[in-house]
Design an enzyme around this catalytic site. Structure first.
Site, PDB file in Angstrom:
ATOM      1  N   ASP A 141      -6.180  -2.978  10.990  1.00  0.00           N
ATOM      2  CA  ASP A 141      -4.996  -2.125  11.099  1.00  0.00           C
ATOM      3  C   ASP A 141      -4.839  -1.702  12.559  1.00  0.00           C
ATOM      4  O   ASP A 141      -5.774  -1.835  13.364  1.00  0.00           O
ATOM      5  CB  ASP A 141      -5.186  -0.893  10.188  1.00  0.00           C
ATOM      6  CG  ASP A 141      -3.873  -0.202   9.853  1.00  0.00           C
ATOM      7  OD1 ASP A 141      -2.804  -0.658  10.313  1.00  0.00           O
ATOM      8  OD2 ASP A 141      -3.915   0.812   9.137  1.00  0.00           O
ATOM      9  N   CYS A 169       0.829  -1.211   0.000  1.00  0.00           N
ATOM     10  CA  CYS A 169       0.000   0.000   0.000  1.00  0.00           C
ATOM     11  C   CYS A 169       0.863   1.260   0.000  1.00  0.00           C
ATOM     12  O   CYS A 169       2.011   1.236   0.458  1.00  0.00           O
ATOM     13  CB  CYS A 169      -0.893  -0.039   1.238  1.00  0.00           C
ATOM     14  SG  CYS A 169      -2.367   0.952   1.067  1.00  0.00           S
TER      15      CYS A 169
HETATM   16  O1  LIG Z   1      -0.682   5.062   4.382  1.00  0.00           O
HETATM   17  C1  LIG Z   1      -1.233   6.143   4.572  1.00  0.00           C
HETATM   18  O2  LIG Z   1      -0.622   7.222   4.522  1.00  0.00           O
HETATM   19  C2  LIG Z   1      -2.698   6.181   4.885  1.00  0.00           C
HETATM   20  C3  LIG Z   1      -3.305   7.412   5.130  1.00  0.00           C
HETATM   21  C4  LIG Z   1      -4.656   7.482   5.413  1.00  0.00           C
HETATM   22  C5  LIG Z   1      -5.412   6.334   5.471  1.00  0.00           C
HETATM   23  C6  LIG Z   1      -4.825   5.092   5.232  1.00  0.00           C
HETATM   24  C7  LIG Z   1      -3.485   4.993   4.952  1.00  0.00           C
HETATM   25  N1  LIG Z   1      -2.865   3.757   4.754  1.00  0.00           N
HETATM   26  C8  LIG Z   1      -3.635   2.543   4.741  1.00  0.00           C
HETATM   27  C9  LIG Z   1      -2.967   1.243   4.553  1.00  0.00           C
HETATM   28  O3  LIG Z   1      -3.595   0.338   4.006  1.00  0.00           O
HETATM   29  C10 LIG Z   1      -1.622   0.902   5.157  1.00  0.00           C
HETATM   30  O4  LIG Z   1      -1.043  -0.068   4.350  1.00  0.00           O
HETATM   31  C11 LIG Z   1      -1.886   0.323   6.544  1.00  0.00           C
HETATM   32  O5  LIG Z   1      -2.292   1.371   7.370  1.00  0.00           O
HETATM   33  C12 LIG Z   1      -0.626  -0.325   7.147  1.00  0.00           C
HETATM   34  O6  LIG Z   1       0.425   0.592   7.230  1.00  0.00           O
HETATM   35  P1  LIG Z   1       1.814   0.190   7.913  1.00  0.00           P
HETATM   36  O7  LIG Z   1       1.576   0.061   9.377  1.00  0.00           O
HETATM   37  O8  LIG Z   1       2.741   1.309   7.584  1.00  0.00           O
HETATM   38  O9  LIG Z   1       2.253  -1.096   7.281  1.00  0.00           O
END
Ligand SMILES: O=C(O)c1ccccc1NCC(=O)[C@H](O)[C@H](O)COP(=O)(O)O
Length: 210
Positions: free
Chosen positions: A130, A6
Site C-alpha cells: 500500500d 476493501c
Molecule cells: O480503509 C481504511 O479506512 C483503512 C483504515 C486503517 C487501516 C487500513 C485501511 N484500509 C486498508 C485497505 O486495504 C485499503 O483498501 C488500502 O489502503 C487501499 O486504499 P485506497 O488507496 O483507498 O484504494
C-alpha cells in the site's frame, strides 16, 4: 487474478460487489477509520456472502486475542495486518488462527521499505503493498511508485493496493505484475459507501485485458 474490494460497510453492497466479480471483500476493524464496522456488522455481511468469497478483516496493531475473537465471532476467513506488526507477531497469529489467511500490508515509501517484505514471506500467506501516508493507515487514495515495483517478486503471493481506480488500473497492471489488486477509495462515493457504477467499470476494464 484476485480482486479485493476493501472498506465494505453495507451488507447489500458486499453481495452486489461479489456478484460483479470481486474475489475478496475487506472489512475495516480499525475503530478510528471512517470505514470501521463492528463484529456484528461483519457477521451480518458474511452470512449473505457465497463461500468462495474471501472475507478479510483489516486490523492495525490489535492484539492476538482481540483479532482471534473477532475472526471467530464474525466468520472472517482472513486477517490483513495493516499496522506495525512484526514477522514474530504474524507467526504467533498463525498459531492462534491456523486455518485463516494472513495478509501483511506494508506501506511503502522507499525502495528500502520494500526490502522488509522478505522478512515476512515465511510467516504470512500474502503480502499487500500500500502507499505510505504520514497521517492515515489506509484507504488514502495515494498511489505507489509502480516503476519501483517492476522487479518485485516475493516468494509468496502479493496484492497491489494504493490509489487504484477504474481509470488507472490498466496502467498499473501494465507496469507491475501482482497476484491481485485491492481497491477502496477509488470505487467509493464517500468513505464506506461504494459506488457500484465504478465497481462495474473496474471489472469491465479488467475483462478487456483478458
Ligand atoms: O480503509 C481504511 O479506512 C483503512 C483504515 C486503517 C487501516 C487500513 C485501511 N484500509 C486498508 C485497505 O486495504 C485499503 O483498501 C488500502 O489502503 C487501499 O486504499 P485506497 O488507496 O483507498 O484504494
Amino acid at each position: 487474478m484476485r480482486v479485493k474490494i476493501c472498506g465494505i460497510t453495507q451488507p447489500q453492497q458486499s453481495v452486489a460487489i461479489a456478484t460483479l466479480g470481486a474475489t475478496a471483500l475487506g472489512f475495516i476493524c480499525v475503530p478510528t477509520s471512517p470505514r470501521y464496522v463492528t463484529t456484528l456488522q461483519i457477521k451480518a455481511a458474511v452470512a449473505q456472502l457465497p463461500e468462495n468469497i474471501d472475507k478479510i478483516g483489516v486490523f492495525a496493531n490489535s492484539g492476538i486475542s482481540e483479532i482471534s475473537q473477532i475472526v471467530i465471532n464474525s466468520g472472517l476467513t482472513g486477517v490483513q495486518l495493516h499496522g506495525d506488526e512484526s514477522p514474530e507477531f504474524c507467526y504467533q497469529l498463525r498459531q492462534s488462527l491456523p486455518q485463516v489467511e494472513i495478509l501483511k500490508a506494508l506501506r511503502i515509501s522507499s525502495l528500502e521499505a520494500l526490502e522488509q517484505a522478505n522478512s515476512y514471506t515465511e510467516y504470512v500467506d500474502t503480502l499487500l503493498l500500500d502507499a505510505y501516508h504520514p497521517q492515515q493507515l489506509g484507504g488514502t487514495g495515494q498511489t505507489l511508485d509502480w516503476q519501483m515495483l517492476q522487479q518485485f517478486c516475493p516468494s509468496c503471493p502479493w496484492l497491489l493496493a494504493g490509489g487504484l481506480t477504474p481509470d488507472n488500473v490498466l496502467t498499473a497492471l501494465s507496469q507491475v505484475n501482482p497476484n491481485g489488486i485491492d481497491l477502496s477509495s477509488g470505487v467509493e462515493l464517500k468513505p464506506g459507501d461504494k459506488d457500484l457504477d465504478k465497481v462495474t467499470l473496474l471489472f469491465q476494464k479488467l475483462a478487456s485485458r483478458e
